[in-house]
Scaffold this motif. Sequence first.
Motif, PDB file in Angstrom:
ATOM      1  N   SER A   1     -62.891  20.065 -41.319  1.00  0.00           N
ATOM      2  CA  SER A   1     -62.623  18.791 -41.987  1.00  0.00           C
ATOM      3  C   SER A   1     -62.035  19.003 -43.374  1.00  0.00           C
ATOM      4  O   SER A   1     -61.215  18.206 -43.835  1.00  0.00           O
ATOM      5  CB  SER A   1     -63.909  17.958 -42.073  1.00  0.00           C
ATOM      6  OG  SER A   1     -64.836  18.542 -42.965  1.00  0.00           O
TER       7      SER A   1
ATOM      8  N   SER B   1     -58.517  19.728 -42.803  1.00  0.00           N
ATOM      9  CA  SER B   1     -57.808  18.517 -42.385  1.00  0.00           C
ATOM     10  C   SER B   1     -57.663  17.499 -43.506  1.00  0.00           C
ATOM     11  O   SER B   1     -56.780  16.642 -43.440  1.00  0.00           O
ATOM     12  CB  SER B   1     -58.524  17.869 -41.199  1.00  0.00           C
ATOM     13  OG  SER B   1     -58.411  18.687 -40.055  1.00  0.00           O
TER      14      SER B   1
ATOM     15  N   TYR C   1     -48.509  20.957 -34.284  1.00  0.00           N
ATOM     16  CA  TYR C   1     -49.814  21.236 -33.684  1.00  0.00           C
ATOM     17  C   TYR C   1     -49.915  22.707 -33.324  1.00  0.00           C
ATOM     18  O   TYR C   1     -50.916  23.384 -33.632  1.00  0.00           O
ATOM     19  CB  TYR C   1     -50.037  20.382 -32.433  1.00  0.00           C
ATOM     20  CG  TYR C   1     -51.408  20.585 -31.808  1.00  0.00           C
ATOM     21  CD1 TYR C   1     -52.457  19.737 -32.128  1.00  0.00           C
ATOM     22  CD2 TYR C   1     -51.647  21.650 -30.947  1.00  0.00           C
ATOM     23  CE1 TYR C   1     -53.727  19.938 -31.582  1.00  0.00           C
ATOM     24  CE2 TYR C   1     -52.905  21.869 -30.405  1.00  0.00           C
ATOM     25  CZ  TYR C   1     -53.937  21.014 -30.732  1.00  0.00           C
ATOM     26  OH  TYR C   1     -55.193  21.233 -30.209  1.00  0.00           O
TER      27      TYR C   1
ATOM     28  N   VAL D   1     -49.229  14.994 -38.410  1.00  0.00           N
ATOM     29  CA  VAL D   1     -50.345  14.427 -37.661  1.00  0.00           C
ATOM     30  C   VAL D   1     -50.793  15.439 -36.607  1.00  0.00           C
ATOM     31  O   VAL D   1     -51.993  15.620 -36.354  1.00  0.00           O
ATOM     32  CB  VAL D   1     -49.959  13.087 -37.012  1.00  0.00           C
ATOM     33  CG1 VAL D   1     -51.089  12.580 -36.117  1.00  0.00           C
ATOM     34  CG2 VAL D   1     -49.631  12.061 -38.082  1.00  0.00           C
ATOM     35  N   GLY D   2     -49.816  16.127 -36.014  1.00  0.00           N
ATOM     36  CA  GLY D   2     -50.149  17.228 -35.116  1.00  0.00           C
ATOM     37  C   GLY D   2     -50.887  18.330 -35.854  1.00  0.00           C
ATOM     38  O   GLY D   2     -51.855  18.909 -35.347  1.00  0.00           O
TER      39      GLY D   2
ATOM     40  N   LEU E   1     -52.691  17.843 -38.433  1.00  0.00           N
ATOM     41  CA  LEU E   1     -54.002  17.278 -38.759  1.00  0.00           C
ATOM     42  C   LEU E   1     -54.980  17.468 -37.601  1.00  0.00           C
ATOM     43  O   LEU E   1     -56.169  17.754 -37.805  1.00  0.00           O
ATOM     44  CB  LEU E   1     -53.845  15.790 -39.077  1.00  0.00           C
ATOM     45  CG  LEU E   1     -55.108  14.968 -39.273  1.00  0.00           C
ATOM     46  CD1 LEU E   1     -55.849  15.439 -40.514  1.00  0.00           C
ATOM     47  CD2 LEU E   1     -54.758  13.491 -39.394  1.00  0.00           C
ATOM     48  N   LEU E   2     -54.488  17.325 -36.378  1.00  0.00           N
ATOM     49  CA  LEU E   2     -55.359  17.431 -35.212  1.00  0.00           C
ATOM     50  C   LEU E   2     -55.741  18.871 -34.890  1.00  0.00           C
ATOM     51  O   LEU E   2     -56.865  19.139 -34.454  1.00  0.00           O
ATOM     52  CB  LEU E   2     -54.677  16.800 -33.992  1.00  0.00           C
ATOM     53  CG  LEU E   2     -54.456  15.293 -34.031  1.00  0.00           C
ATOM     54  CD1 LEU E   2     -53.675  14.848 -32.805  1.00  0.00           C
ATOM     55  CD2 LEU E   2     -55.783  14.563 -34.110  1.00  0.00           C
TER      56      LEU E   2
ATOM     57  N   LEU F   1     -59.314  19.799 -33.524  1.00  0.00           N
ATOM     58  CA  LEU F   1     -59.337  19.764 -32.070  1.00  0.00           C
ATOM     59  C   LEU F   1     -59.478  21.161 -31.465  1.00  0.00           C
ATOM     60  O   LEU F   1     -60.123  21.337 -30.422  1.00  0.00           O
ATOM     61  CB  LEU F   1     -58.058  19.092 -31.545  1.00  0.00           C
ATOM     62  CG  LEU F   1     -58.027  18.727 -30.054  1.00  0.00           C
ATOM     63  CD1 LEU F   1     -59.212  17.847 -29.691  1.00  0.00           C
ATOM     64  CD2 LEU F   1     -56.721  18.014 -29.714  1.00  0.00           C
ATOM     65  N   THR F   2     -58.915  22.182 -32.119  1.00  0.00           N
ATOM     66  CA  THR F   2     -58.990  23.544 -31.587  1.00  0.00           C
ATOM     67  C   THR F   2     -60.437  24.032 -31.482  1.00  0.00           C
ATOM     68  O   THR F   2     -60.859  24.489 -30.408  1.00  0.00           O
ATOM     69  CB  THR F   2     -58.148  24.505 -32.436  1.00  0.00           C
ATOM     70  OG1 THR F   2     -56.781  24.079 -32.411  1.00  0.00           O
ATOM     71  CG2 THR F   2     -58.237  25.933 -31.887  1.00  0.00           C
TER      72      THR F   2
ATOM     73  N   TYR G   1     -63.050  22.169 -31.420  1.00  0.00           N
ATOM     74  CA  TYR G   1     -63.731  21.222 -30.524  1.00  0.00           C
ATOM     75  C   TYR G   1     -63.555  21.653 -29.063  1.00  0.00           C
ATOM     76  O   TYR G   1     -64.511  21.689 -28.293  1.00  0.00           O
ATOM     77  CB  TYR G   1     -63.166  19.817 -30.731  1.00  0.00           C
ATOM     78  CG  TYR G   1     -63.761  18.764 -29.828  1.00  0.00           C
ATOM     79  CD1 TYR G   1     -64.954  18.133 -30.176  1.00  0.00           C
ATOM     80  CD2 TYR G   1     -63.133  18.406 -28.633  1.00  0.00           C
ATOM     81  CE1 TYR G   1     -65.511  17.161 -29.343  1.00  0.00           C
ATOM     82  CE2 TYR G   1     -63.686  17.443 -27.796  1.00  0.00           C
ATOM     83  CZ  TYR G   1     -64.873  16.827 -28.155  1.00  0.00           C
ATOM     84  OH  TYR G   1     -65.429  15.878 -27.322  1.00  0.00           O
TER      85      TYR G   1
END
Length: 438
Positions: free
Chosen positions: A60, A63, A259, A388-389, A391-392, A396-397, A399
């Motif tokens: 976080s 991010s 991403y 935004v990619g 940011l994810l 997300l990785t 996760y």
Amino acid sequence: MTAMENIRTKETSNVSPTQWGIVSLMAVLSFMSYIDRTIMSIAGPHIIKEFGFSETEMGSIFSAFILSYALFMVPGGWLTDRFGPRLTLTVMGVGATLFTALTAAASRISEYIGVLPSFLAIRFAFGICTAPLYPACGRMTANWVPLSSRARAQGLILAGAPLGGAVTPVLVSWLITLYGWRVPFVLAATVTIMVTVGWFWYVRDHSAESPDDSTVKESAEVDPIPTGDVETKGTFSWRALLRNRNLVLLAFGYFALNYFEYIFFYWIYYYFGEIRHLAQSQSAIYTTALLLTMMAMMPVGGWVADWLIPYWGVKASRRTVSVGGLILSALFLYVGTNLTTPLAMVTLLSMALGFAASSEGPFWASAIEAGKNQVGAAGGIMNGVGNVGGLLAPVLTPYIAARAGWTWGLHFGSIVVLAAALAWCFIDPSRPETVGSR
């Protein structure tokens, strides 16, 4: 290839030393920007241990920077079109200096707002200041560099990013060992402000304002189409930008590319050390190798795309370089993560990142032509959606890794980057739509 493209391709040999000097300075700004932002990923394990953060909490913090960086990309591009890239990049450098230095003092600020909120706030503010970097560089490229050299110029500028990222793991790991994780932030801030002062003193927004203007004019007058400033008149229209088919596709493709790349920026060092159980020094060397490959392939991809224009035209040359590189990047990441030998794994992962990066120059050169008199805003839209990619990816990785393993966390990046290759099958940079009129 159209007659217009034939005329423009003759500009390649007429780019002056002054023009390439401007490009080189932007590459240095890109280099320092990525040192400033990449220090956090190398200091991350030490910050996790000192403050007891979880992997998700550290993600976080990563991010927070990317969120503000993405949100303020479009406003940063608009401000560039409004006030010029020279001033915009100067303000960016001053802000980056301030918040890079403040990162080292986050623990003191935490006495008032808490440890995690202090890191989140500082990195969020750092992202705001950094956001205009590449839209402003795109505007400066449009002002100074001819169409037939823009992919390689943007490749060189963007290559400063992985070079900064490549230097950071080895240098920062060494500094952390000697002095702790805070000192590298202070040193990076010091160098950043020095580069910023040099930029403001040397650079002008347009070739007509440059002391070396005669050199640029001499190169421009060789061809019917001038090498310098893009169109600066016309009605500014957000609606026209958002309805520009090429720009929408470029933004979607850049989302997928970002991403993929941000997985490497934020988690590959951790993956080598904590998942593959490599030594800290070995992890730093391998991370550096990946980023050096990325650095080399960015200008190479741009150079190949520009070199092919006289033979294949703008559309086929940029599309071929981009689609081919993106497909190969997906394949090499998938195969590389399934290898057990460290050297073989790193070789393929380096190739994966390098071939993905080869499409960066064509992406930005095409965004410049799509934007016309709104280059900054167009670059801001593409890079904003792209990030935004980014940011994810940091969130997300891990996760996905927590539920399916780190191999699948990385494999998902291969699937995403193929979407960028698909987008390029419909992008036609040789026919930019009219922007800036109703």
